[in-house]
Design a protein around this motif. Structure first.
Motif, mmCIF file in Angstrom:
data_model
loop_
_atom_site.group_PDB
_atom_site.id
_atom_site.type_symbol
_atom_site.label_atom_id
_atom_site.label_comp_id
_atom_site.label_asym_id
_atom_site.label_seq_id
_atom_site.Cartn_x
_atom_site.Cartn_y
_atom_site.Cartn_z
ATOM 1 N N CYS A 19 0.841 -1.323 -0.057
ATOM 2 C CA CYS A 19 0.110 0.082 0.115
ATOM 3 C C CYS A 19 0.933 1.248 0.047
ATOM 4 C CB CYS A 19 -0.887 -0.125 1.341
ATOM 5 S SG CYS A 19 -2.109 -1.076 0.959
ATOM 6 N N ASP A 70 2.120 2.031 -3.422
ATOM 7 C CA ASP A 70 0.853 2.032 -4.284
ATOM 8 C C ASP A 70 0.679 0.864 -5.173
ATOM 9 O OD1 ASP A 70 0.497 4.653 -3.031
ATOM 10 O OD2 ASP A 70 1.117 5.645 -4.601
ATOM 11 N N LEU A 93 -1.085 -1.711 -5.754
ATOM 12 C CA LEU A 93 -2.578 -2.252 -5.616
ATOM 13 C C LEU A 93 -2.482 -3.695 -5.953
ATOM 14 C CD1 LEU A 93 -4.637 0.522 -7.288
ATOM 15 C CD2 LEU A 93 -3.655 0.431 -4.947
ATOM 16 N N ASP A 94 -1.896 -4.206 -6.911
ATOM 17 C CA ASP A 94 -1.816 -5.753 -7.149
ATOM 18 C C ASP A 94 -1.206 -6.776 -5.983
ATOM 19 O OD1 ASP A 94 -3.253 -5.326 -9.449
ATOM 20 O OD2 ASP A 94 -1.681 -5.268 -10.909
ATOM 21 N N ALA A 128 -3.469 -6.398 -2.740
ATOM 22 C CA ALA A 128 -4.561 -7.390 -3.040
ATOM 23 C C ALA A 128 -4.395 -8.823 -2.935
ATOM 24 C CB ALA A 128 -5.347 -7.033 -4.396
ATOM 25 N N PRO A 133 -8.756 -4.215 -5.251
ATOM 26 C CA PRO A 133 -7.933 -3.352 -5.897
ATOM 27 C C PRO A 133 -8.759 -2.286 -6.121
ATOM 28 C CG PRO A 133 -7.650 -5.552 -6.818
ATOM 29 C CD PRO A 133 -8.657 -5.548 -5.879
ATOM 30 N N LEU A 166 -8.917 -0.154 -2.793
ATOM 31 C CA LEU A 166 -7.734 0.423 -2.558
ATOM 32 C C LEU A 166 -7.263 1.653 -3.120
ATOM 33 C CD1 LEU A 166 -5.527 -2.788 -2.033
ATOM 34 C CD2 LEU A 166 -5.818 -1.003 -0.550
ATOM 35 N N THR A 167 -7.754 1.622 -4.622
ATOM 36 C CA THR A 167 -7.880 3.155 -5.332
ATOM 37 C C THR A 167 -8.502 4.105 -4.812
ATOM 38 O OG1 THR A 167 -7.731 1.698 -7.435
ATOM 39 C CG2 THR A 167 -8.299 4.079 -7.668
ATOM 40 N N ILE A 178 -6.291 5.273 -1.441
ATOM 41 C CA ILE A 178 -5.150 5.885 -1.754
ATOM 42 C C ILE A 178 -5.466 7.210 -2.183
ATOM 43 C CG2 ILE A 178 -3.225 6.247 -3.488
ATOM 44 C CD1 ILE A 178 -3.163 2.968 -3.461
#
Length: 119
Positions: free
Chosen positions: A14, A17, A19-20, A23, A50, A53-54, A57
């Motif tokens: 995280c 940044d 995301l993959d 996850a 994912p 998470l976007t 962030i």
């Protein structure tokens, strides 16, 4: 000693940044249960993480721009669970929000990330 916890890996991803990678710290049937929503809370299933998470962030970047910051305590490990206290502080140090993340782990992955929050 290297921290091999999936929780540590999740936060590192995280912070980067990625995301993959974040996850991927979740089990295929893993879920993230947030404090707000109709269930109570809202449950994000692995495939939805994912996208969520976007959003997170984006909120983190807004906090950073306002001079606010997230402060995390030490992770506490009890059997297959990890607990992590957090708080969000304004630029002046006022506590805006605080809570606890409760992670349930299975086979080296996060099965459940459950959030308990006070605003």
């Amino acid at each position: 000693m290297t921290d091999t916890s999936p929780v540590a890996a999740f936060f590192a991803a995280c912070d980067a940044d990625d995301l993959d990678a974040a996850a991927d710290c979740f089990a295929p049937d893993g879920v993230w249960i947030v404090a707000a929503g109709p269930e109570p809370g809202h449950t994000y299933h692995r495939k939805e993480i994912p996208g969520f998470l976007t959003e997170i962030i984006g909120k983190r970047d807004e906090l950073d721009a306002a001079g606010a910051r997230m402060v995390y305590g030490d992770r506490v490990v009890v059997a297959d669970r990890e607990f992590l206290e957090f708080r969000c502080e304004s630029a002046t140090g006022e506590v805006l929000e605080r809570g606890v993340d409760v992670f349930t782990l299975r086979d080296g992955k996060i099965l459940v990330k459950d959030v308990f929050r006070k605003a």
